[in-house]
Design an enzyme around this catalytic site. Structure first.
Site, short mmCIF file in Angstrom:
data_model
loop_
_atom_site.label_atom_id
_atom_site.label_comp_id
_atom_site.label_asym_id
_atom_site.label_seq_id
_atom_site.Cartn_x
_atom_site.Cartn_y
_atom_site.Cartn_z
N GLY A 10 0.84 -1.21 0.00
CA GLY A 10 0.00 0.00 0.00
C GLY A 10 0.87 1.25 0.00
N GLY A 116 4.95 -6.75 4.37
CA GLY A 116 4.87 -7.75 3.30
C GLY A 116 5.98 -7.58 2.29
N THR A 137 5.12 2.43 5.93
CA THR A 137 3.73 2.02 6.14
C THR A 137 3.07 3.05 7.04
OG1 THR A 137 2.22 0.49 7.21
CG2 THR A 137 4.47 0.38 7.96
N ILE A 138 1.85 3.38 6.70
CA ILE A 138 1.14 4.30 7.59
C ILE A 138 0.81 3.59 8.91
CG2 ILE A 138 0.12 5.67 5.74
CD1 ILE A 138 -2.59 4.24 6.45
N ASP A 139 0.84 2.25 8.90
CA ASP A 139 0.44 1.50 10.10
C ASP A 139 1.47 1.60 11.23
OD1 ASP A 139 -1.61 0.67 8.46
OD2 ASP A 139 -0.75 -1.28 8.04
N GLY A 182 -4.76 0.44 10.00
CA GLY A 182 -3.71 0.03 10.93
C GLY A 182 -3.51 -1.47 11.03
N ARG A 282 -24.10 6.79 14.22
CA ARG A 282 -23.69 6.75 12.81
C ARG A 282 -22.24 6.26 12.73
NH1 ARG A 282 -28.39 7.65 12.04
NH2 ARG A 282 -29.31 9.37 10.85
N ARG A 291 -4.17 7.49 3.54
CA ARG A 291 -2.94 7.22 2.79
C ARG A 291 -2.65 8.29 1.74
NH1 ARG A 291 -3.48 1.04 1.71
NH2 ARG A 291 -3.41 1.65 -0.47
O1 F6P Z 1 -0.94 -1.50 5.43
C1 F6P Z 1 -1.45 -0.30 5.04
C2 F6P Z 1 -2.94 -0.36 4.89
O2 F6P Z 1 -3.34 0.93 4.58
C3 F6P Z 1 -3.70 -0.95 6.08
O3 F6P Z 1 -3.82 -0.04 7.13
C4 F6P Z 1 -4.99 -1.35 5.43
O4 F6P Z 1 -5.61 -2.41 6.10
C5 F6P Z 1 -4.56 -1.81 4.09
O5 F6P Z 1 -3.32 -1.18 3.81
C6 F6P Z 1 -5.55 -1.51 2.99
O6 F6P Z 1 -5.06 -1.97 1.78
P1 F6P Z 1 -5.74 -1.80 0.36
O7 F6P Z 1 -4.92 -0.79 -0.35
O8 F6P Z 1 -5.63 -3.15 -0.24
O9 F6P Z 1 -7.14 -1.37 0.55
#
Ligand code: F6P
Length: 365
Positions: A10, A116, A137-139, A182, A282, A291
């Site tokens: 991502g 990954g 990674t933003i995570d 995350g 809601r 991202r």
């Molecule tokens: O690992 C980064 C991330 O943005 C996660 O926080 C999220 O679960 C995933 O990627 C979403 O990925 P995709 O781009 O496949 O929707």
């Protein structure tokens, strides 16, 4: 000397700043640089490997996304190949990847990726490919580095978004449940939740009790302002429960291609909260807004430092490593070690304690 750079998994704000620092630092050493488009896919495509020069990286430090494109489905160790009958088979194409690097006379690869992608880089490195990894990674879930670039930008975006919910929640006396990214780590939810003064923060590391969560909401309506903001990390789980997926983690399309997608916790919680408390609720999913867009200054700087350090490691022959922030320095950590462990939120860490001290509930008591 000729090096390649690619971006995998991502995207995260700051990728272009890394690419720029790599290209400029390498060019200064007199090296050639090429970019592989969409992870490793470009190696097998016409025009998938492009020369990168000073001109190609001019004015990109502040841009979100990646000029090289990325994919989270291009794992050369588990490559989806469509059979004649339309079904998909996963094949190990790592030897072909390495042969392709040799054919193109690429001396080293700088692989920018998250958990990954760095595992792929580590496997390729063990098979003999000269690689240096750059963590992204933003995570923020990579244990080897204090922080990954993109994380603080995602937190800033999420904090602003949650901040905007307060007025509408208060105007309607509603409970708002926001789902943040995350994966299995609650860093974005914790940081943004505390910064944006959420009332309840649910993170995967601290399983919640629905009763405790609803009791906190009722208490707020009884004793304080009659609205509540709940921030849920996408991987949050109920005590004794399991994460919420957008599709079956076993049979869905994403699972088949290498990674089930989390999602749906906010909608599920909103239904449960409304049912149990009677308060109008809601939900919203902030999703890929976290991202997108320009990296904040902190992430630009970290990304530039990582790109520059990665070229220094190649120059010094320190391959099979990943650059990592260990303040005040950017250091090298062996790739194998770097991908061995995910970094989760310490449940007794100071930010969790701070949150509890200022009245935030994690739904666990
Ligand atoms: O690992 C980064 C991330 O943005 C996660 O926080 C999220 O679960 C995933 O990627 C979403 O990925 P995709 O781009 O496949 O929707």
């Amino acid at each position: 000397m000729k090096i390649a750079v690619n971006t995998g998994g991502g995207d995260a704000p700051g990728l272009n700043a890394v690419i720029r620092a790599v290209v400029l630092s390498a060019t200064k050493l007199g090296w050639g640089v090429c970019g592989i488009r969409r992870g490793y896919q470009g190696l097998f495509e016409e025009d998938g490997v492009v020369a990168l020069t000073r001109d190609s990286v001019r004015g990109i430090t502040h841009l979100g996304g990646t000029i090289l494109g990325t994919t989270n489905r291009g794992n050369p160790l588990s490559w989806p190949v469509e059979r004649e009958d339309g079904t998909v088979e996963l094949q190990d194409r790592s030897d072909e990847v390495i042969a392709e690097f040799r054919r193109r006379k690429i001396d080293a690869l700088i692989a920018i990726g998250g958990d990954g992608s760095l595992k792929i880089a580590s496997a390729l490195s063990e098979k003999g490919l000269p690689v240096v990894g750059v963590p992204k990674t933003i995570d923020n879930d990579l244990a080897a580095t204090q922080v990954t670039f993109g994380f603080h930008t995602a937190v800033a975006t999420a904090t602003e978004a949650i901040g905007r919910l307060h007025s509408t929640a208060e105007a309607h006396s509603r409970v708002m449940v926001v789902e943040l990214m995350g994966r299995t780590a609650g860093w974005i939810a914790l940081y943004a939740g505390v910064a944006a003064t959420a009332d309840i923060i649910l993170i995967p590391e601290i399983p919640y009790h629905l009763d405790a969560l609803c009791a906190k909401i009722n208490e707020r309506y009884e004793t304080g302002p009659s609205f509540a903001i709940v921030v849920a990390g996408e991987g949050a789980i109920e005590v004794g429960g399991s994460p919420t997926f957008q599709e079956s983690p076993h049979t869905g399309e994403s699972a088949r291609l290498g990674g089930a997608r989390l999602g749906g916790i906010a909608e599920k919680l909103a239904r449960q909260i409304e049912e149990r408390t009677g308060h109008e609720t809601r939900s919203l999913v902030l999703g890929h807004l976290q991202r997108g867009g320009e990296p904040i200054a902190y992430d630009r700087l970290l990304a530039l430092r990582f790109g520059s350090a990665a070229v220094e490691l190649v120059r010094d022959g320190r391959l099979g490593c990943m650059v990592a922030l260990r303040p005040p320095e950017v250091l090298a950590v062996p790739l194998k070690e770097a991908v061995a462990k995910l970094k989760l939120v310490p449940t007794d860490g100071d930010l969790v304690r701070t949150a509890r001290n200022i009245g935030v509930s994690f739904g666990d008591e």
